[in-house]
Structure formats: C-alpha cells, structure tokens
Scaffold this active site. Structure first.
Site, PDB file in Angstrom:
ATOM      1  N   GLY A  20       5.875   1.005   9.295  1.00  0.00           N
ATOM      2  CA  GLY A  20       4.633   1.651   9.712  1.00  0.00           C
ATOM      3  C   GLY A  20       4.496   1.796  11.220  1.00  0.00           C
ATOM      4  O   GLY A  20       3.923   2.774  11.709  1.00  0.00           O
ATOM      5  N   HIS A  48      12.282  -5.682   1.189  1.00  0.00           N
ATOM      6  CA  HIS A  48      11.383  -4.667   1.738  1.00  0.00           C
ATOM      7  C   HIS A  48      11.951  -4.006   3.007  1.00  0.00           C
ATOM      8  O   HIS A  48      11.959  -2.773   3.131  1.00  0.00           O
ATOM      9  CB  HIS A  48      10.032  -5.316   2.038  1.00  0.00           C
ATOM     10  CG  HIS A  48       8.980  -4.351   2.464  1.00  0.00           C
ATOM     11  ND1 HIS A  48       8.361  -3.493   1.581  1.00  0.00           N
ATOM     12  CD2 HIS A  48       8.439  -4.094   3.687  1.00  0.00           C
ATOM     13  CE1 HIS A  48       7.475  -2.757   2.241  1.00  0.00           C
ATOM     14  NE2 HIS A  48       7.506  -3.097   3.520  1.00  0.00           N
ATOM     15  N   HIS A  54       0.851  -1.192   0.000  1.00  0.00           N
ATOM     16  CA  HIS A  54       0.000   0.000   0.000  1.00  0.00           C
ATOM     17  C   HIS A  54       0.881   1.234   0.000  1.00  0.00           C
ATOM     18  O   HIS A  54       2.107   1.135   0.022  1.00  0.00           O
ATOM     19  CB  HIS A  54      -0.959   0.010   1.185  1.00  0.00           C
ATOM     20  CG  HIS A  54      -0.328  -0.361   2.486  1.00  0.00           C
ATOM     21  ND1 HIS A  54       0.496   0.485   3.179  1.00  0.00           N
ATOM     22  CD2 HIS A  54      -0.359  -1.512   3.192  1.00  0.00           C
ATOM     23  CE1 HIS A  54       0.925  -0.118   4.276  1.00  0.00           C
ATOM     24  NE2 HIS A  54       0.434  -1.335   4.304  1.00  0.00           N
ATOM     25  N   THR A 101      -3.035  20.929  11.274  1.00  0.00           N
ATOM     26  CA  THR A 101      -3.486  19.596  10.860  1.00  0.00           C
ATOM     27  C   THR A 101      -3.429  19.547   9.339  1.00  0.00           C
ATOM     28  O   THR A 101      -3.162  20.549   8.692  1.00  0.00           O
ATOM     29  CB  THR A 101      -4.895  19.298  11.438  1.00  0.00           C
ATOM     30  OG1 THR A 101      -5.298  17.993  11.033  1.00  0.00           O
ATOM     31  CG2 THR A 101      -5.912  20.302  10.962  1.00  0.00           C
ATOM     32  N   ARG A 138       1.430  16.348  20.237  1.00  0.00           N
ATOM     33  CA  ARG A 138       2.365  15.868  19.210  1.00  0.00           C
ATOM     34  C   ARG A 138       2.930  17.093  18.497  1.00  0.00           C
ATOM     35  O   ARG A 138       2.345  17.622  17.575  1.00  0.00           O
ATOM     36  CB  ARG A 138       1.631  14.952  18.241  1.00  0.00           C
ATOM     37  CG  ARG A 138       2.564  14.190  17.320  1.00  0.00           C
ATOM     38  CD  ARG A 138       1.776  13.274  16.436  1.00  0.00           C
ATOM     39  NE  ARG A 138       0.885  14.014  15.553  1.00  0.00           N
ATOM     40  CZ  ARG A 138      -0.093  13.483  14.834  1.00  0.00           C
ATOM     41  NH1 ARG A 138      -0.331  12.207  14.899  1.00  0.00           N
ATOM     42  NH2 ARG A 138      -0.843  14.216  14.039  1.00  0.00           N
TER      43      ARG A 138
HETATM   44 FE   FE2 Z   1       6.595  -2.047   5.175  1.00  0.00          FE
END
Ligand code: FE2
Length: 544
Positions: A286, A124, A11, A499, A468
C-alpha cells in the site's frame, strides 16, 4: 497451469486468474459488492471471501472450480505470531490466523467443486513482491512496504530468473504503513482508505515537525527501520471527521510525508546495494501507492527504472499470489482486467433505461467536442481497471484549462476541495509539458509541470506545481489516444482531466447500469458508453 489468486484477509478483497502464464482476469470485490474497499480491515471480517469476484474470474476464464490446479491465498497463517510478540494491542488479532487456517474449507464452500487441498498459502509480502517483480520482463530489486502482513511490514529482495531472494524483512510493530494509517486516523480520515488524502494535504503544509520525526522514525542501516511510538497530540490536535482542518494538520502531514520519503530513499539505496546493483526496482504494498514518494525514489534513488504494481495495495496480492505459484515472469501490459460488456449488451442496457442515445461516427470525437465546450464526460469504455486508479476505462473527464474545473469535479463527486485532479496526456507530448518518470501509464508518480504550461492547464496543476500524470500510448489505449488527439486539435491542449468514475464514498462504477445511475444523479454532460453517446440536454433538457 490454472491458478486462482485470492486476497481476503485484511482489506480490498480481490481475485485473479492465471492460465498458462496469461492473466485472464483480475478484479476487486468492491466493484461487485458495491462496498468501498470490500470490507473494514478488522479481524472479525477476515473470514469473508471475495466470492463474487472469484466466481466472475473463473467464469471469465471459462473454468469451473474443479478445473483449478491451485488456489493461491495471499496470507500464510504459519507465519503469524501471537499478540504479545506483535505488540499491536489488538486482542482479536488471532482471529486472522484462525480464519486463514480454515480458508481452504471456506473457499470450497464458496466455490462448489473446489478441492480444498488445492489451496496454497502464499506469504503476504511474497504475494506483494511477486505482483511487482514478476510483472516486469527483467530481473529486478524488489521493495514491499505496507501496513502489515502476518508479522512483518516490509520485504527487501530481488527477483532473478523468476526466483525471489529475500534480503530483509522488517518485523512488526515497526511499520511505515501503520505510521501513515495512524496519521490518517489522527487527521480525522478513514484509515486503510484515505491515506491518499493525507498525501494531498501534505503539499499544503510546512514540514516543521521533521526534527522530532527524524528521531522517531529511522532506517536502521541494515535494510530495516524502526518506528517509535508517536505522541500525535503533542504535535497537532486530533481532528474529527467534520472538524476544521488547520495549518497544524497540514504541517503534520507534510512532516510525516517528508520523513517517509527520506526513509524510503534509504531503504531503496540499501536494496540496490544488496541486489548487486540491479538497474530496475519494482515496488508493491500500500505504501507504494504514495506517488510523491515514488517520484522521489525514481529521481533521487540509484535505479535506472522504477516500476510500481498498479494494484499495489492488498488487492494486488490476488494476482501476486497466483504469480508466485507459477514463478514465471508474466509482464503486466494493462490494468484493464475487470468486467467489460459487448456493444449489443450496452445498447440493450440503454434501451432498458429508456434514455435517448446515438451512435456517433466517433465516440472519441463526440467526447472531445463536449470537453472542448467545457462539459463533463463520463467515459465508460472496455474492461474496468484492476487497482485504485481510473485509467481511461471508468473515468470522469473534463477540460484542464478552466480553473473552476477542480471545484466542479469535486462537487460532482462530493469530495474535499483540497483533493487534486489529475491529467492524462498524449505520450508523444509528455516531454513538452512535464518532467519526471516516463512512461507513466498507471498514475503512480507525480511530475513537475513545466512553468510555461501551469497557467494553460491550471485545473490539473497542484499548488506545488506538480501533477500526477497518466501517459496515454496509442498502441495500448487507441480510443483514449484518439479522444486526446481530437481534444488537442480543438483546443491546442494535449491534456484532459481524468478522475475516477464514482461519487464520494462509493467504489468505481463497474456495470453499465451503475454508469447510468451516476449519469442520472450527477451533473455530467455526456455519458460515452462504448460507441454510444447519451447527452444530458437531450435526456433531461437544460442549458448545456
Ligand atoms: Fe499488504
């Protein structure tokens, strides 16, 4: 050396181009195709290539496909294992390896003139690792954690002199990323997309399921980990997309979040020892977008410095794969690697849209004045960001001192009210307001808001007293810094709400036309687009 990096397989398809050790362009396909995350992460879509972003990267670099020395593809089908071995239960998983093997031919079709023999497969997790370890100037320990790559979900290693040494990889089906994706699905959100919502939800819960999760999810003492099958229904009932969010859901999110943090800390400590005590940790994958966990690793882990690749998700593997082939350090200095427009091009778009606009002496001061009056500003400046965060190029800005700002911003964007909004702060004022990782120019850590400031900036202070933070440094982001300085002069607050410039479910705005479309459809008071100002009241009438 001229290298095009490609991420296509799972993705967030994306492309990046590096020429002679300089990153000239990097962008996600979603910003071009306007399809969030580019595609759904199913095996059937693995063949789809980031054709638009790849073509743009080449054009931006002034290259034709035939000029490339290499194309780095962030997945190596030779490392795939068959379905029974992976134990993931997806009967179509083999499609990924099949499509990846044919990727050189697919790429040559998508980019006419490209020699398919120039395509190189980069494992990867090596691509993720390079996106982190080669983006800092110094040697570093490196930790990659994601849902999955070819047949693993983790890599622990170190970069020394531009060379990756791999200490340990955790094989599937054990995966901390997939654990979090499963939880995301169980809580009624979209997996491989909405994990950050679960992290936000976690702060509303009590980790009362931590006991069983400590048995089910464990570091193994040799740098890897195990994740046993979890009976989610036994912990909290599954929630559908529009179902009620209960305390049990928040408690489950809090429990998994806390267990994730504990295991990541164990893995970070092990990696530190294995690296012989390298002072810097670099992270990607991720899971490295979990800024609560990152902050804990920085605060409680053994490293002096923790640097996270801003495009830590799979989008960043386009850059990482290209870096891995070059095997040299190319320090990451800005996430503004996407498309940008010249002032005359922006003005032509405004004329075409037939909206009244002005060119104020200072767009920074114009925006600060609207923000000080509690208006909302769409801030469209320079090149768009690579990675999931808006960092002052495609941002929606607001006043941090109004408790209602969070509701108004979430209404503008049409998203859940438990979603926090984040502050950008002038770097020189950071220590007056916040505690935690500094500098933090890419919003990858949470910080503690000092108690005396919590009531002054309630819109950006989360229920647990954190925020954050993005630190804005005048040398790197002079226009944003000027806007913040003027806002402080007007209000006494060195902080503005920031944002991403998009509405719910859509990718961030990329082109001037998309900025105008958002402005036309959401109650935004000022569009600050390049040096130009478009005021809502002057455009549509109304009160503001
Ligand atoms: Fe990955």
């Amino acid at each position: 050396m001229r290298v095009l990096g490609i991420n296509a397989i799972f993705h967030d398809p994306s492309a990046a181009v590096i020429v002679d050790g300089r990153v000239l362009a990097a962008a996600e396909e979603e910003r071009f195709s306007r399809r969030k995350h580019g595609k759904r992460p199913v095996p059937f879509s693995a063949w789809e290539l980031p054709e638009l972003s790849a073509a743009w990267c080449l054009a931006e670099a002034g290259l034709r496909p035939g000029d490339l020395d290499a194309v780095a593809y962030s997945f190596d089908p030779a490392l795939c294992r068959d379905r029974a071995e992976l134990d993931l239960g997806d009967p179509w998983d083999h499609l990924r390896a099949d499509y990846a093997r044919r990727a050189p031919q697919f790429l040559a079709t998508a980019l006419p003139g490209l020699d398919p023999n120039r395509v190189r497969f980069v494992p990867h997790h090596v691509a993720h690792a390079a996106s982190a370890g080669l983006s800092v100037p110094e040697d570093s320990a490196v930790l990659v954690l994601d849902g999955r790559g070819e047949s693993a979900s983790h890599l622990a290693g170190a970069y020394r002199g531009g060379k990756l040494e791999t200490f340990r990889c955790q094989e599937l089906p054990h995966s901390l990323g997939l654990l979090y994706e499963d939880l995301t699905r169980h809580l009624g959100f979209l997996h491989s997309s909405d994990e950050y919502k679960v992290m936000a939800l976690a702060s509303y819960g009590t980790p009362r399921f931590l006991g069983p999760l400590r048995d089910l999810v464990r570091a193994d003492g040799t740098g890897g980990f195990t994740v046993d099958r979890i009976d989610w229904d036994a912990l909290a009932p599954a929630r559908t997309g529009d179902g009620e969010m209960t305390e049990a859901h928040a408690d489950l999110a809090a429990s998994v979040q806390q267990r994730l943090e504990e295991v990541l800390l164990d893995l970070a400590r092990w990696t530190y020892d294995a690296s012989g005590g390298l002072p810097t940790l670099t992270m990607a994958g991720g899971t490295a977008l979990n800024c609560v966990a990152n902050a804990r690793i920085a605060a409680e882990g053994p490293f002096g410095r923790v640097w996270v690749q801003p495009a830590a998700g799979d989008a960043g593997t386009a850059l990482g794969a290209a870096l891995a082939l070059g095997a040299e350090h190319v320090p990451f200095t800005t996430a503004a690697l996407g498309r940008g427009w010249r002032d005359d091009e922006l003005e032509a778009e405004l004329r075409r849209a037939a909206v009244p606009y002005t060119r104020p002496e200072s767009i920074a001061a114009e925006a600060a004045a609207v923000l000080a009056g509690n208006g909302i500003v769409a801030w469209y400046q320079g090149r768009s960001e690579y990675g999931p965060r808006a960092l002052g190029h495609r941002s929606l800005l607001a006043h941090p001192g109004d408790r209602d700002t969070q509701t108004r911003m979430n209404d503008v964007k049409g998203r859940e009210q438990f979603r926090p909004i984040a502050p950008m702060v002038r770097a020189e004022r950071f220590h007056d307001l916040f505690e935690g990782v500094y500098p933090s120019p890419y919003m990858l850590f949470v910080h503690r808001v000092k108690p005396e400031w919590r009531d002054r900036i309630p819109a950006v202070t989360h229920v647990d007293g954190t925020a954050r933070v993005q630190t804005v440094h005048v040398g790197e982001e002079p226009l944003v810094a000027a806007m913040l300085a003027e806002f402080e002069r007007l209000t006494g607050l060195p902080v503005v709400v920031n944002t991403s410039l998009n509405t719910a479910g859509r990718p961030m705005v990329d082109t001037p036309r998309e900025a105008l479309e958002l402005f036309g459809s959401a109650p935004v008071d000022l569009l600050a687009i390049g040096p130009f100002a478009v005021h809502r009241a002057r455009t549509y009438g109304g009160e503001r």
